[in-house]
Design a protein around this motif. Structure first.
Motif, short mmCIF file in Angstrom:
data_model
loop_
_atom_site.label_atom_id
_atom_site.label_comp_id
_atom_site.label_asym_id
_atom_site.label_seq_id
_atom_site.Cartn_x
_atom_site.Cartn_y
_atom_site.Cartn_z
N THR A 1 0.85 -1.19 0.00
CA THR A 1 0.00 0.00 0.00
C THR A 1 0.89 1.24 0.00
O THR A 1 2.12 1.15 0.08
N ALA A 2 0.25 2.38 -0.03
CA ALA A 2 1.01 3.63 -0.02
C ALA A 2 1.78 3.81 1.28
O ALA A 2 2.77 4.56 1.34
N THR A 3 1.33 3.17 2.34
CA THR A 3 2.03 3.27 3.63
C THR A 3 2.91 2.05 3.87
O THR A 3 3.26 1.73 5.00
N PHE A 4 3.25 1.35 2.78
CA PHE A 4 4.19 0.23 2.81
C PHE A 4 3.70 -0.96 3.63
O PHE A 4 4.48 -1.69 4.22
N LYS A 5 2.38 -1.12 3.66
CA LYS A 5 1.81 -2.31 4.26
C LYS A 5 1.47 -3.30 3.14
O LYS A 5 1.15 -2.92 2.02
N GLN A 6 1.56 -4.59 3.47
CA GLN A 6 1.25 -5.61 2.47
C GLN A 6 -0.21 -5.50 2.04
O GLN A 6 -1.11 -5.33 2.85
N ARG A 7 -0.42 -5.62 0.74
CA ARG A 7 -1.77 -5.57 0.18
C ARG A 7 -2.12 -6.95 -0.35
O ARG A 7 -1.37 -7.53 -1.14
N LYS A 8 -3.28 -7.45 0.06
CA LYS A 8 -3.65 -8.81 -0.30
C LYS A 8 -4.84 -8.88 -1.25
O LYS A 8 -5.07 -9.94 -1.86
N VAL A 9 -5.61 -7.82 -1.37
CA VAL A 9 -6.88 -7.88 -2.08
C VAL A 9 -6.71 -8.42 -3.50
O VAL A 9 -7.38 -9.36 -3.93
N GLU A 10 -5.79 -7.82 -4.28
CA GLU A 10 -5.58 -8.27 -5.67
C GLU A 10 -5.01 -9.68 -5.72
O GLU A 10 -5.38 -10.48 -6.59
#
Length: 625
Positions: free
Chosen positions: A574-583
């Motif tokens: 994410t923009a805040t450098f958190k892992q993104r899982k949705v996609e």
């Protein structure tokens, strides 16, 4: 009595009971829930008034029916009297350890009679039991024992259990470790033979005054759940909850005349809390298997005249994949009780196996309420009608949530928004004011606070967040949709994405690991998948893939090992450098959607292999993984 309740509601609306039932046909389903709920409440109130705990109920059955079979295991019958004598031996051994009521002893024992009498022996003297998952290894194992605050550790029979403990030698803070199944001269130094102590112990009963300090809020045991911290967390199962868990089988009118077939692990709240404790409460017989076997399931049910079975959803899929047999229709099973039976196979299960009643429930080990479906409604896990919500002692509801943050959506006043029939929502349940600050976990305050949602509908209120997404239909039946947050469910177990990611990134060539669950057609739950980035943009070589497989095999329980790998050049953040899982979750392991290299676990080569079209097609059509 129940019709009077409906009459009161109907009268307030200016309608007769008949008219009310005609206008709202779902009211009949509510009446069924209310009837069961009333019985459950009556039973719990009796226990509270009498001051009777679960162990008292067991000892009462020993007195009234000493020769009645309590446990049947591998063809051997263990009566209430015999189990009690063994439990007395355990109690008399542990009494010499200088422990007090409420202290903790950890135990890791397979499904076998030793689990039963060890647990009951500790209950006799008011000792809380940390029930350790026998699949755990290395850091997860030592952490689970240590975080419980255990003063001692009892390890059941079996070389694999001893090897797992021995591998972590020195990580248990010097606590004494007792080994069942062997004598002192069969073990390395540093361990104590529990069998030798049992042989010298008296089977004489322990006076109930020894546990006089017990209260409803005294911990009875700790059952572990996996969460966002990455390691198992012990959940407080206080004496009052031991009692309420034991009443779960009242939903199927469980009595001393029933025979329960138990293949689920006793360290879980389902197999142990509901099944084992429920058998104690009813004074029934429990047929115990070391582990589930599809090929012996109905054979055992016929042999032992089983009347009640307990299930998780995956269990029935395995049974349906077996060839038909005479035993699956000639049994005496009158009810199946469990969770996770999906709508797509519900009616097939009922028709093929001729089970008259299927009662599905939903609950969480650390949760404060339970939903149940007593209407034989395929796929439903319970009901949330206006009438039931009004009558419930703790308000339960579904609220709108943000899929990206997995947090409830708030209105302009900062309050949560309830969903309407036909919508999905996050399941929450009100926490009684007097229990608002009572912890769920024996862990950090931060972990406990994550399960609370505050100021939900008014300032100062508090709700338990189950972290599960449900669908509410037009008739107010509720259906499980998905598990949100940092855990998913596979093979009947909760898998912590953080825990698996931490294990993977401990390999020196893996830079980042984003772990999530993916759906597989025809399978319950979600299989583990990890999107990996490697240092220096290295490619996956056969050697590296074998290292990953071996590392997972050594450090993760079977159900937690990723089934799929995805090699990424850059991590999805994410923009805040958190892992993104949705996609990643949406694309899954679909080779038609994913451009990155994909890999599938291969038990034959003990490695991960490239996911090609033939393997992909086989995964989509197989009934067992």
């Amino acid at each position: 009595m129940l019709d009077k309740v409906v009459y009161g509601v109907a009268g307030a609306a200016g309608a007769s009971v008949v008219a009310w039932k005609t206008m709202f046909p779902w009211i009949n389903h509510d009446l069924k829930v209310m009837k069961v709920g009333k019985r459950f409440k009556t039973e719990m109130d009796k226990d509270l008034e009498s001051g009777e705990f679960l162990i008292d109920r067991f000892e009462k059955h020993v007195y009234n029916q000493p020769r009645k079979p309590f446990i049947i295991f591998e063809g051997n019958v263990f009566t209430y009297e015999y189990i009690d004598q063994q439990a007395n031996r355990v109690a008399n051994v542990v009494r010499t350890w200088g422990l007090s009521v409420g202290d903790t002893v950890a135990m890791m024992i397979y499904n076998e009679p030793a689990f039963v009498w060890t647990f009951l022996g500790l209950q006799k003297i008011g000792i809380a039991t940390a029930l350790i998952n026998f699949n755990l290894r290395q850091k997860q194992l030592s952490h689970s024992v240590n975080v419980s605050g255990a003063r001692a550790f009892i390890v059941g029979p079996g070389a694999e259990l001893f090897d797992a403990v021995h591998a972590e030698e020195g990580e248990f803070g010097g606590m004494p470790i007792y080994i069942q199944g062997c004598s002192a001269n069969q073990m390395p130094t540093g361990y104590i033979s529990f069998d030798d102590l049992m042989a010298a112990s008296s089977p004489a009963g322990v006076d109930a005054s020894v546990r006089a300090g017990l209260t409803p809020m005294t911990p009875g045991c700790y059952i572990y759940t996996s969460g966002t911290t990455g390691l198992p967390k012990p959940v407080f199962i206080r004496q009052i909850k031991l009692t309420s868990l034991s009443g779960g089988f009242l939903l199927v009118d469980f009595s001393k005349d029933d025979v329960l077939y138990m293949t689920l692990p006793l360290y879980h709240s389902a197999g142990g809390g509901l099944g084992f404790y429920g058998s104690i409460r009813a004074g029934a017989t429990m047929v115990l298997r070391r582990k589930f076997s599809a090929s012996h399931f109905f054979e055992d049910c016929c042999r032992y005249r089983v009347t009640i079975i307990q299930y998780i959803g995956e269990l029935f899929r395995y049974l349906l994949s077996r060839p038909e047999s005479p035993e699956e229709k000639s049994h005496q099973i009158r009810a199946a009780f469990g969770n996770g039976l999906r709508r797509d196979i519900w009616e097939q299960v009922q028709a093929r196996f001729r089970i008259p009643q299927i009662t599905e429930f939903f609950g969480a080990t650390e949760g404060n309420t339970m939903l149940f479906n007593v209407s034989n409604k395929p796929g439903a896990i319970g009901r949330l009608s206006p009438l039931l919500r009004m009558l419930s002692p703790n308000y339960q509801t579904l609220v709108k949530y943000d899929i990206a943050t997995a947090e409830p959506i708030r209105d302009s006043n900062g309050h949560c928004i309830e969903v309407k029939p036909g919508e999905k929502g996050l399941f929450i349940s009100a926490i009684a004011p007097e229990l608002e600050e009572v912890n769920f976990y024996k862990a950090s305050q931060e972990a406990n606070e994550k399960k609370r949602i505050r100021n939900v509908f008014k300032k100062g209120d508090s709700y338990f967040n189950f972290g599960d997404l449900f669908y509410l239909d037009r008739d107010y039946f509720v259906y499980f949709v998905d598990r949100i947050g940092d855990t998913f469910r596979w093979k009947g177990e909760n898998v912590s994405t953080t825990e698996v990611a931490n294990i993977l990134t401990s390999l020196d060539f893996i830079h980042d690991a984003n772990v999530y669950g993916v759906t597989i057609p025809g399978q319950d739950g979600r299989a583990g998948m990890a999107a990996l980035t490697l240092y220096d943009d290295k490619p996956f070589t056969p050697e590296l893939l074998r290292k990953i497989w071996k590392h997972c095999e050594e450090n993760l329980a079977t159900y937690a090992r990723p089934m799929f790998l995805r090699l990424q050049k850059e991590a999805t953040l994410t923009a805040t450098f958190k892992q993104r899982k949705v996609e990643l979750v949406k694309e899954g392991f679909d080779i038609n959607l994913v451009d990155d290299p994909l890999y599938f676990v291969d038990q034959v080569t003990k490695s991960y292999i490239p996911l090609k079209q033939d393997t992909y097609s086989r995964i989509l059509t197989t009934s067992k993984l």
